[in-house]
Motif scaffolding. Structure first.
Motif, PDB file in Angstrom:
ATOM      1  N   PRO A 138       0.792  -1.235   0.000  1.00 49.55           N
ATOM      2  CA  PRO A 138       0.000   0.000   0.000  1.00 49.55           C
ATOM      3  C   PRO A 138       0.825   1.287   0.000  1.00 49.55           C
ATOM      4  CG  PRO A 138      -0.811  -1.530   1.662  1.00 49.55           C
ATOM      5  CD  PRO A 138       0.469  -2.102   1.133  1.00 49.55           C
ATOM      6  N   SER A 139       2.037   1.249   0.561  1.00 52.69           N
ATOM      7  CA  SER A 139       2.882   2.449   0.572  1.00 52.69           C
ATOM      8  C   SER A 139       3.557   2.675  -0.767  1.00 52.69           C
ATOM      9  CB  SER A 139       3.958   2.338   1.659  1.00 52.69           C
ATOM     10  OG  SER A 139       3.361   2.245   2.919  1.00 52.69           O
ATOM     11  N   MET A 140       3.370   1.737  -1.674  1.00 54.03           N
ATOM     12  CA  MET A 140       3.917   1.811  -3.024  1.00 54.03           C
ATOM     13  C   MET A 140       5.435   1.931  -3.023  1.00 54.03           C
ATOM     14  SD  MET A 140       0.899   3.920  -4.916  1.00 54.03           S
ATOM     15  CE  MET A 140       1.276   3.328  -6.559  1.00 54.03           C
ATOM     16  N   ILE A 141       6.096   1.291  -2.041  1.00 51.10           N
ATOM     17  CA  ILE A 141       7.548   1.287  -2.046  1.00 51.10           C
ATOM     18  C   ILE A 141       8.052   0.189  -2.967  1.00 51.10           C
ATOM     19  CG2 ILE A 141       7.873   2.402   0.188  1.00 51.10           C
ATOM     20  CD1 ILE A 141       8.276  -0.358   1.422  1.00 51.10           C
ATOM     21  N   ARG A 142       9.275   0.331  -3.413  1.00 53.83           N
ATOM     22  CA  ARG A 142       9.843  -0.566  -4.413  1.00 53.83           C
ATOM     23  C   ARG A 142      10.440  -1.832  -3.794  1.00 53.83           C
ATOM     24  NH1 ARG A 142      10.176   2.013  -9.329  1.00 53.83           N
ATOM     25  NH2 ARG A 142       9.919   4.260  -9.263  1.00 53.83           N
ATOM     26  N   ALA A 143       9.801  -2.364  -2.785  1.00 53.78           N
ATOM     27  CA  ALA A 143      10.227  -3.610  -2.145  1.00 53.78           C
ATOM     28  C   ALA A 143       9.038  -4.159  -1.381  1.00 53.78           C
ATOM     29  CB  ALA A 143      11.397  -3.346  -1.211  1.00 53.78           C
ATOM     30  N   GLU A 144       9.197  -5.359  -0.847  1.00 50.11           N
ATOM     31  CA  GLU A 144       8.107  -5.993  -0.114  1.00 50.11           C
ATOM     32  C   GLU A 144       7.719  -5.214   1.139  1.00 50.11           C
ATOM     33  OE1 GLU A 144       7.373 -10.202   2.171  1.00 50.11           O
ATOM     34  OE2 GLU A 144       8.591 -10.210   0.352  1.00 50.11           O
ATOM     35  N   ASN A 145       8.718  -4.639   1.819  1.00 48.76           N
ATOM     36  CA  ASN A 145       8.469  -3.819   3.007  1.00 48.76           C
ATOM     37  C   ASN A 145       9.612  -2.831   3.160  1.00 48.76           C
ATOM     38  OD1 ASN A 145      10.650  -5.133   4.513  1.00 48.76           O
ATOM     39  ND2 ASN A 145       9.253  -6.870   4.698  1.00 48.76           N
ATOM     40  N   SER A 146       9.504  -1.949   4.145  1.00 48.40           N
ATOM     41  CA  SER A 146      10.512  -0.894   4.274  1.00 48.40           C
ATOM     42  C   SER A 146      11.890  -1.449   4.598  1.00 48.40           C
ATOM     43  CB  SER A 146      10.082   0.129   5.328  1.00 48.40           C
ATOM     44  OG  SER A 146       9.994  -0.471   6.607  1.00 48.40           O
ATOM     45  N   THR A 147      11.977  -2.530   5.359  1.00 47.96           N
ATOM     46  CA  THR A 147      13.277  -3.093   5.694  1.00 47.96           C
ATOM     47  C   THR A 147      13.974  -3.643   4.452  1.00 47.96           C
ATOM     48  OG1 THR A 147      12.588  -3.580   7.934  1.00 47.96           O
ATOM     49  CG2 THR A 147      14.456  -4.824   7.097  1.00 47.96           C
TER      50      THR A 147
END
Length: 194
Positions: A138-147
């Protein structure tokens, strides 16, 4: 108008608070303000000139300017926003560094970029994809999660933060996101990202 399934707003409230970003062709110069419809189109971020998009974050800042919508307040004071300036001030700036210190290098890992070239420091498009098909969250980041996103740069011999975290005390005790301690404050990407 129902927003997020919970809020009811009058058309006047919507026009006063939301429509500038959530309406097509919003015209702030008219009163009452006018627009052509709800939602957004490609032309909210792209235009018909060349280049069709910019990676300096200016288009993002047009709408993402307030709490609750990924506000950019404080971003200019963050280490990420100053990464390229800091690199250029060091004695070890090299082409390899540009893949984590410039948005152009991050987006094109095969590019050979001169650290003294005309590039942008890390901005919104480095970490966030604006097109949903390029993102898995949902945050539309370029990975599975922020880490995992942080781990794209903060890894290996020179910057082993991710490698040290993986399997380390914080990981084993359930601190699963870098942003649990470093950074993101709801509505801001400011100095707390350090």
């Amino acid at each position: 108008i129902e927003v997020n399934g919970a809020r009811n707003r009058s058309l006047a409230e919507f026009n006063a608070t939301c429509a500038q970003c959530h309406a097509i062709n919003w015209d702030n110069s008219t009163y009452p303000n006018t627009h052509e419809g709800f939602g957004t189109t490609c032309l909210q971020c792209h235009d018909t000139s060349t280049p069709y998009y910019t990676v300096d974050g200016s288009n993002c800042a047009t709408c993402h300017i307030h709490d609750g919508h990924g506000g950019l307040d404080g971003w200019t004071e963050s280490a990420h926003a100053n990464s390229l300036t800091d690199l250029r001030g060091s004695s070890h700036a090299g082409s390899d560094c540009m893949h984590c210190m410039s948005v152009e290098g991050f987006l094109d890992q095969d590019a050979v970029l001169d650290p003294a070239g005309d590039y942008n420091p890390l901005t919104c498009p480095a970490c966030h994809s604006v097109h949903s098909e390029d993102s898995v969250n949902p945050s539309m980041i370029r990975a599975e999660n922020s880490t995992e996103l942080c781990g794209l740069c903060h890894t290996e011999s020179r910057h082993p933060t991710y490698d040290v975290w993986r399997g380390g005390a914080h990981d084993l005790t359930g601190v699963v996101e870098c942003t649990s301690c470093h950074g993101y404050r709801e509505g801001s990407h400011g100095p707390e990202m350090n």
